[in-house]
Design a protein around this motif. Structure first.
Motif, PDB file in Angstrom:
ATOM      1  N   ASP A  81      -9.512  33.881  16.807  1.00 56.95           N
ATOM      2  CA  ASP A  81      -9.818  33.631  15.401  1.00 56.95           C
ATOM      3  C   ASP A  81     -11.245  33.089  15.243  1.00 56.95           C
ATOM      4  O   ASP A  81     -11.898  32.709  16.220  1.00 56.95           O
ATOM      5  N   CYS A  82     -11.717  33.081  13.989  1.00 52.30           N
ATOM      6  CA  CYS A  82     -13.106  32.652  13.763  1.00 52.30           C
ATOM      7  C   CYS A  82     -13.294  31.988  12.411  1.00 52.30           C
ATOM      8  O   CYS A  82     -14.315  32.159  11.752  1.00 52.30           O
ATOM      9  N   SER A  83     -12.279  31.255  11.955  1.00 51.29           N
ATOM     10  CA  SER A  83     -12.415  30.465  10.741  1.00 51.29           C
ATOM     11  C   SER A  83     -12.736  31.349   9.533  1.00 51.29           C
ATOM     12  O   SER A  83     -12.403  32.532   9.496  1.00 51.29           O
ATOM     13  N   ALA A 107     -12.696  39.448  20.893  1.00 50.45           N
ATOM     14  CA  ALA A 107     -12.336  38.645  19.724  1.00 50.45           C
ATOM     15  C   ALA A 107     -10.881  38.952  19.406  1.00 50.45           C
ATOM     16  O   ALA A 107     -10.495  40.118  19.295  1.00 50.45           O
ATOM     17  N   PHE A 108     -10.069  37.899  19.293  1.00 52.77           N
ATOM     18  CA  PHE A 108      -8.635  38.066  19.059  1.00 52.77           C
ATOM     19  C   PHE A 108      -8.289  37.455  17.708  1.00 52.77           C
ATOM     20  O   PHE A 108      -8.660  36.311  17.433  1.00 52.77           O
ATOM     21  N   ASN A 109      -7.584  38.225  16.874  1.00 58.26           N
ATOM     22  CA  ASN A 109      -7.166  37.719  15.567  1.00 58.26           C
ATOM     23  C   ASN A 109      -5.652  37.609  15.503  1.00 58.26           C
ATOM     24  O   ASN A 109      -4.941  38.580  15.743  1.00 58.26           O
ATOM     25  N   THR A 110      -5.161  36.414  15.181  1.00 58.30           N
ATOM     26  CA  THR A 110      -3.722  36.192  15.134  1.00 58.30           C
ATOM     27  C   THR A 110      -3.069  36.884  13.941  1.00 58.30           C
ATOM     28  O   THR A 110      -1.976  37.443  14.056  1.00 58.30           O
ATOM     29  N   ASP A 130     -17.789  42.842  21.729  1.00 55.95           N
ATOM     30  CA  ASP A 130     -17.423  44.080  22.424  1.00 55.95           C
ATOM     31  C   ASP A 130     -16.210  44.753  21.813  1.00 55.95           C
ATOM     32  O   ASP A 130     -16.134  45.983  21.738  1.00 55.95           O
ATOM     33  N   ARG A 131     -15.222  43.959  21.394  1.00 60.01           N
ATOM     34  CA  ARG A 131     -14.024  44.531  20.797  1.00 60.01           C
ATOM     35  C   ARG A 131     -13.278  43.437  20.035  1.00 60.01           C
ATOM     36  O   ARG A 131     -13.430  42.246  20.323  1.00 60.01           O
ATOM     37  N   VAL A 132     -12.476  43.867  19.063  1.00 57.08           N
ATOM     38  CA  VAL A 132     -11.625  42.956  18.308  1.00 57.08           C
ATOM     39  C   VAL A 132     -10.174  43.408  18.480  1.00 57.08           C
ATOM     40  O   VAL A 132      -9.843  44.563  18.222  1.00 57.08           O
ATOM     41  N   LEU A 133      -9.332  42.489  18.933  1.00 58.20           N
ATOM     42  CA  LEU A 133      -7.911  42.769  19.075  1.00 58.20           C
ATOM     43  C   LEU A 133      -7.159  42.136  17.913  1.00 58.20           C
ATOM     44  O   LEU A 133      -7.377  40.973  17.584  1.00 58.20           O
ATOM     45  N   VAL A 134      -6.295  42.904  17.282  1.00 52.35           N
ATOM     46  CA  VAL A 134      -5.555  42.433  16.112  1.00 52.35           C
ATOM     47  C   VAL A 134      -4.069  42.715  16.306  1.00 52.35           C
ATOM     48  O   VAL A 134      -3.682  43.635  17.026  1.00 52.35           O
ATOM     49  N   PRO A 157     -15.471  48.073  17.953  1.00 52.47           N
ATOM     50  CA  PRO A 157     -14.162  48.733  17.925  1.00 52.47           C
ATOM     51  C   PRO A 157     -13.016  47.742  17.717  1.00 52.47           C
ATOM     52  O   PRO A 157     -13.101  46.580  18.125  1.00 52.47           O
ATOM     53  N   PHE A 158     -11.946  48.216  17.089  1.00 54.08           N
ATOM     54  CA  PHE A 158     -10.736  47.427  16.862  1.00 54.08           C
ATOM     55  C   PHE A 158      -9.573  48.064  17.616  1.00 54.08           C
ATOM     56  O   PHE A 158      -9.456  49.282  17.673  1.00 54.08           O
ATOM     57  N   GLU A 159      -8.717  47.213  18.200  1.00 52.69           N
ATOM     58  CA  GLU A 159      -7.517  47.688  18.873  1.00 52.69           C
ATOM     59  C   GLU A 159      -6.337  46.818  18.441  1.00 52.69           C
ATOM     60  O   GLU A 159      -6.499  45.609  18.283  1.00 52.69           O
ATOM     61  N   GLN A 160      -5.181  47.434  18.261  1.00 51.54           N
ATOM     62  CA  GLN A 160      -3.996  46.662  17.882  1.00 51.54           C
ATOM     63  C   GLN A 160      -3.191  46.309  19.127  1.00 51.54           C
ATOM     64  O   GLN A 160      -2.954  47.146  19.995  1.00 51.54           O
ATOM     65  N   VAL A 161      -2.782  45.035  19.213  1.00 48.08           N
ATOM     66  CA  VAL A 161      -1.938  44.571  20.313  1.00 48.08           C
ATOM     67  C   VAL A 161      -0.521  44.383  19.799  1.00 48.08           C
ATOM     68  O   VAL A 161      -0.279  44.402  18.593  1.00 48.08           O
TER      69      VAL A 161
END
Length: 309
Positions: A81-83, A107-110, A130-134, A157-161
């Motif tokens: 997360d990043c506020s 970068a991981f977003n909850t 480099d990448r954002v995981l959502v 790039p975005f990737e879904q986890v």
């Protein structure tokens, strides 16, 4: 068989010593060293990291009512997360600059709420992502759509986890299990993609914003990795209590609450009642370090954090 008076005295003495020893054994077990050394409460506490071991460092900027954690291990950086779009430029980005971080590998977003996601938009182009995981579809709501669009201009790039995925840092000795429960009646907060982070014997559970239903979902279906952790990042900034059955399973030695003590009074009151030390990100930038054997908590040395008002 008869015993002499001296023999009886011996057995009484021996029995008394044996009873005393048995009574002392539990006390010895309870006297084991703590897994978390809290230098905020005990600045002179002694500790020693294992020799020739890379440290996992987790930084919590002095944010409030939002979430952000900067994780560093070997040469890799991950952010959870990043506020918000107003706090990130003032409270998160300066910490990255102080640490000399110009690249975030993951970068991981909850969950896609603005107090967790939109801050990433204000790191680029000075910081490469480099990448954002959502944990949610990329078209889930306007928040994630906007962030995908803005970071897309920098080819991020975005990737879904999903639940059960395992992420790693560096050589893989630091690994994180994604824990996520979903349901038709769950709110976005309850669907938060939480993280169990482990290095060696030490663990921290980053609980996102899970509330009643999400916490109940964890109890109904515990992850294979379990939920026990030395440190808990309290869910939803301490605005609501955590399920006591879940808290008992987590059994933390320390709790981090990303809010001031007044709006988070419910969370702080619960931690006080349960005799679990809790610290707020409001007052300064928190630093956690572990070699896989112990955690050490202090404030980020040398950093002059802006005073929240």
């Amino acid at each position: 068989m008869r015993f002499s008076t001296n023999s009886k005295k011996f057995f009484r003495l021996f029995g008394g010593l044996l009873l005393a020893l048995l009574l002392l054994l539990p006390l010895g077990a309870l006297a084991q060293e703590a897994d978390v050394v809290n230098l905020l409460e005990a600045p002179d506490a002694e500790y020693e990291f294992a020799a020739d071991t890379d440290l996992l460092t987790i930084i919590y900027p002095n944010i409030h009512g939002s979430d952000c954690a900067i994780m560093m291990y070997q040469d890799e950086v991950m952010m959870v997360d990043c506020s918000t779009d107003d706090q990130a430029p003032l409270l998160v980005k300066p910490v990255l600059e102080f640490l000399g971080i110009t690249r975030v590998h993951t970068a991981f977003n909850t969950h896609p709420h603005d107090d967790h996601l939109t801050g990433f938009e204000f790191l680029v182009p000075e910081v490469t992502i480099d990448r954002v995981l959502v944990g949610f579809p990329l078209d889930y709501n306007w928040v994630i759509k906007r962030t995908v669009s803005r970071l897309g201009k920098y080819n991020v790039p975005f990737e879904q986890v999903q639940d059960g995925d395992v992420l790693t840092l560096g050589d893989g000795d630091v690994y994180m299990t994604v824990i996520q429960r979903t349901g038709g009646s769950y709110t976005d907060n309850d669907k938060s993609a939480t993280l169990m982070v482990q290095y060696g014997d030490r663990r921290i559970f980053m609980a996102g914003d899970i509330e009643n239903r999400g916490q109940g979902g964890l109890l109904n279906k515990l992850p294979e990795c379990g939920v026990q952790a030395d440190i808990l990042k309290f869910p939803h900034h301490g605005h609501a209590p955590i399920n006591e059955d879940l808290l008992a399973l987590i059994d933390p030695e320390l709790c981090i609450i990303t809010a001031h003590q007044l709006p988070a009074k419910v969370g702080f009151a619960q931690m006080e009642q349960m005799n679990i030390p809790a610290v707020s990100t409001w007052y300064g930038v928190l630093r956690l370090r572990t070699d896989g054997n112990i955690w050490v908590l202090d404030e980020l040395p040398g950093y002059d954090a802006p005073v929240n008002k």
